[in-house]
Design an enzyme around this catalytic site. Structure first.
Site, PDB file in Angstrom:
ATOM      1  N   ARG A 137      -3.522   6.177  -0.085  1.00  0.00           N
ATOM      2  CA  ARG A 137      -4.087   7.316   0.638  1.00  0.00           C
ATOM      3  C   ARG A 137      -3.159   8.054   1.577  1.00  0.00           C
ATOM      4  O   ARG A 137      -3.500   9.139   2.028  1.00  0.00           O
ATOM      5  CB  ARG A 137      -5.329   6.850   1.408  1.00  0.00           C
ATOM      6  CG  ARG A 137      -6.459   6.486   0.491  1.00  0.00           C
ATOM      7  CD  ARG A 137      -7.567   5.809   1.247  1.00  0.00           C
ATOM      8  NE  ARG A 137      -7.090   4.540   1.768  1.00  0.00           N
ATOM      9  CZ  ARG A 137      -7.800   3.739   2.555  1.00  0.00           C
ATOM     10  NH1 ARG A 137      -9.016   4.092   2.910  1.00  0.00           N
ATOM     11  NH2 ARG A 137      -7.304   2.611   2.972  1.00  0.00           N
ATOM     12  N   ARG A 147       0.812  -1.230   0.000  1.00  0.00           N
ATOM     13  CA  ARG A 147       0.000   0.000   0.000  1.00  0.00           C
ATOM     14  C   ARG A 147       0.842   1.276   0.000  1.00  0.00           C
ATOM     15  O   ARG A 147       0.416   2.300   0.543  1.00  0.00           O
ATOM     16  CB  ARG A 147      -0.973   0.008   1.179  1.00  0.00           C
ATOM     17  CG  ARG A 147      -1.930  -1.169   1.122  1.00  0.00           C
ATOM     18  CD  ARG A 147      -3.352  -0.725   1.187  1.00  0.00           C
ATOM     19  NE  ARG A 147      -4.216  -1.884   0.953  1.00  0.00           N
ATOM     20  CZ  ARG A 147      -5.388  -2.079   1.506  1.00  0.00           C
ATOM     21  NH1 ARG A 147      -5.865  -1.179   2.316  1.00  0.00           N
ATOM     22  NH2 ARG A 147      -6.101  -3.136   1.217  1.00  0.00           N
ATOM     23  N   TYR A 150     -14.554 -12.429   0.045  1.00  0.00           N
ATOM     24  CA  TYR A 150     -15.351 -11.273  -0.391  1.00  0.00           C
ATOM     25  C   TYR A 150     -16.557 -11.709  -1.228  1.00  0.00           C
ATOM     26  O   TYR A 150     -17.657 -11.181  -1.091  1.00  0.00           O
ATOM     27  CB  TYR A 150     -14.489 -10.288  -1.190  1.00  0.00           C
ATOM     28  CG  TYR A 150     -13.533  -9.502  -0.322  1.00  0.00           C
ATOM     29  CD1 TYR A 150     -14.017  -8.571   0.593  1.00  0.00           C
ATOM     30  CD2 TYR A 150     -12.167  -9.693  -0.398  1.00  0.00           C
ATOM     31  CE1 TYR A 150     -13.150  -7.853   1.404  1.00  0.00           C
ATOM     32  CE2 TYR A 150     -11.290  -8.975   0.405  1.00  0.00           C
ATOM     33  CZ  TYR A 150     -11.793  -8.059   1.310  1.00  0.00           C
ATOM     34  OH  TYR A 150     -10.943  -7.356   2.117  1.00  0.00           O
ATOM     35  N   ARG A 207      -6.945  11.460  -7.090  1.00  0.00           N
ATOM     36  CA  ARG A 207      -8.146  10.643  -6.980  1.00  0.00           C
ATOM     37  C   ARG A 207      -9.412  11.471  -6.721  1.00  0.00           C
ATOM     38  O   ARG A 207     -10.513  10.914  -6.760  1.00  0.00           O
ATOM     39  CB  ARG A 207      -7.955   9.624  -5.856  1.00  0.00           C
ATOM     40  CG  ARG A 207      -7.236   8.341  -6.249  1.00  0.00           C
ATOM     41  CD  ARG A 207      -8.129   7.408  -7.086  1.00  0.00           C
ATOM     42  NE  ARG A 207      -9.479   7.336  -6.554  1.00  0.00           N
ATOM     43  CZ  ARG A 207      -9.828   6.640  -5.496  1.00  0.00           C
ATOM     44  NH1 ARG A 207      -8.952   5.914  -4.869  1.00  0.00           N
ATOM     45  NH2 ARG A 207     -11.081   6.666  -5.048  1.00  0.00           N
ATOM     46  N   ASP A 235      -6.384  -3.430  -7.619  1.00  0.00           N
ATOM     47  CA  ASP A 235      -6.970  -4.021  -6.417  1.00  0.00           C
ATOM     48  C   ASP A 235      -7.224  -5.497  -6.683  1.00  0.00           C
ATOM     49  O   ASP A 235      -7.390  -5.895  -7.843  1.00  0.00           O
ATOM     50  CB  ASP A 235      -8.279  -3.324  -6.025  1.00  0.00           C
ATOM     51  CG  ASP A 235      -8.677  -3.693  -4.592  1.00  0.00           C
ATOM     52  OD1 ASP A 235      -8.158  -3.077  -3.651  1.00  0.00           O
ATOM     53  OD2 ASP A 235      -9.460  -4.647  -4.425  1.00  0.00           O
TER      54      ASP A 235
END
Ligand code: CP3
Length: 344
Positions: A32, A28, A152, A41, A77
């Site tokens: 962010r 990561r 998921y 973004r 992702d």
């Protein structure tokens, strides 16, 4: 592959060699915690960003420019290939992947088709462009491992206890294994496309496999992770296999076909080495360490580097991803500490 690339510290450490400095990258690292990422973004949905070639290239490059890390992780992702074959899903900010109709039946499983190059054309175009732009810095392609992706698809959203996932595993093993085989095929196809477009290593993320006992992991997950990793076995790229809370599974994760086993912060690397045998390791600074003062971060990083000397090869990383509120300057200092480390 150029000599500069194949002799890069990252690829050498993956092969079990000891380059002049220990290579470092961060799970990561693209995301962010970077203001330049947040600016780019603004107003763009996560999955739209993942299918926009220019954006994928730029976000992948941002941490390489800022930190001078030894490898780039492809910005995408784990659910991208599932979206690409038509699964109705979204990545919801602050939550994670959400699937409109959780997959619980054979009829739904039968809808999951193979991944074709056209499904991910803008994604793979970004791999090609990055390979040029990165020069001697390796690009790591990745996929989600079947268990983590299945969690998921079956739960429909992030879960604490994986109750539906484990219920299917135990009550309908036939359906479970067929579903896992399908997902492994798609994950393997995605890995293969990335490598064929120029990625020089791959990482299989089994982030949530730590929810399984060793016996269940071996029976229900490992063969399918082995199949996904097996899809690139002939392509001569290192394969990294990572999970969280997987201390008891490290040996089995290595046996699934990994050259490098990713270790979270719970098991010291010298102990991890005993569990994975003759393989390289990646890790394993606790990401929350980065909220401590610089001298504490440096001391902890040196402890990880000392413990990593027990391994054939060591790729420095965090034990899991960069947290969104981590100060980028703390990561920049950490890269300097790792690069300055001299073996005793
Ligand atoms: O820098 C990188 O590591 C490359 C990009 C990357 C992302 N996701 C971007 C992303 C990678 C390698 C992943 C893998 C991924 N995605 C995993 C395995 C790795 C891990 O951390 O365990 C998992 C479990 C996912 C599923 C997922 N996607 C989660 C749990 C989340 C976070 C949800 C949230 O908002 O807290 C995502 C979204 C996501 N993937 C973001 C990014 C940068 C944040 C979304 C945004 O920026 O809007």
């Amino acid at each position: 592959m150029t000599t500069q690339l194949s002799e890069s510290p990252f690829l050498r450490a993956c092969r079990g060699e000891r380059p002049d400095h220990t290579p470092v990258w961060f799970m990561r690292q693209a995301g962010r915690s970077l203001p330049e990422y947040r600016a780019l973004r603004e107003g763009v949905a996560m999955l739209d960003a993942c299918f926009t070639t220019d954006m994928v290239v730029e976000v992948t490059m941002q941490p390489v420019r800022r930190y001078g890390v030894d490898a780039a992780i492809f910005f995408s992702d784990i659910v991208v290939p599932l979206k690409a074959i038509g699964v109705d899903l979204d990545i919801v900010a602050g939550t994670g992947p959400v699937v409109a109709e959780p997959i619980r039946t054979r009829a739904q499983l039968d809808q999951l088709r193979d991944l074709e190059p056209d499904d991910v054309a803008p994604v793979i175009a970004a791999v090609t462009a990055l390979t040029g732009e990165l020069g001697g810095t390796p690009l790591i392609g990745f996929a989600g491992a079947p268990f983590t992706l299945a969690s998921y698809l079956i739960e429909g959203r992030p879960s604490r206890d994986y109750r539906h996932t484990k219920a299917m595993m135990r009550t309908d093993p036939g359906l479970w294994h067929d579903l896992m085989e399908r997902i492994a095929a798609v994950a393997g196809q995605f890995l293969r496309m990335q490598v064929e477009a120029g990625a020089s290593a791959v990482q299989l993320f089994d982030s949530w496999a730590g929810a399984l006992s060793l016996a269940d992991y071996r029976a229900f997950a490992q063969p399918h992770s082995a199949a996904a990793l097996g899809a690139v076995a002939d392509l001569d790229v290192p394969r990294i296999h990572f999970g969280v809370g997987t201390g008891e599974l490290l040996g089995a994760m290595g046996e699934a076909g990994a050259d490098v086993v990713g270790v979270d912060w719970r098991v010291p690397l010298d102990e991890a080495v005993r569990r994975v045998g003759d393989r390289s390791v990646q890790g394993n600074l606790d990401p929350t360490t980065l909220f401590a003062p610089p001298e504490v971060v440096a001391a902890e990083a040196r402890r990880v580097l000392d413990e990593g000397l027990a391994a054939r090869g060591h790729v420095f990383n965090l034990g899991h991803g960069v947290l969104p509120s981590i100060d980028p300057d703390a990561l920049a200092r950490l890269v300097d500490v790792v690069h300055a480390y001299e073996r005793p």
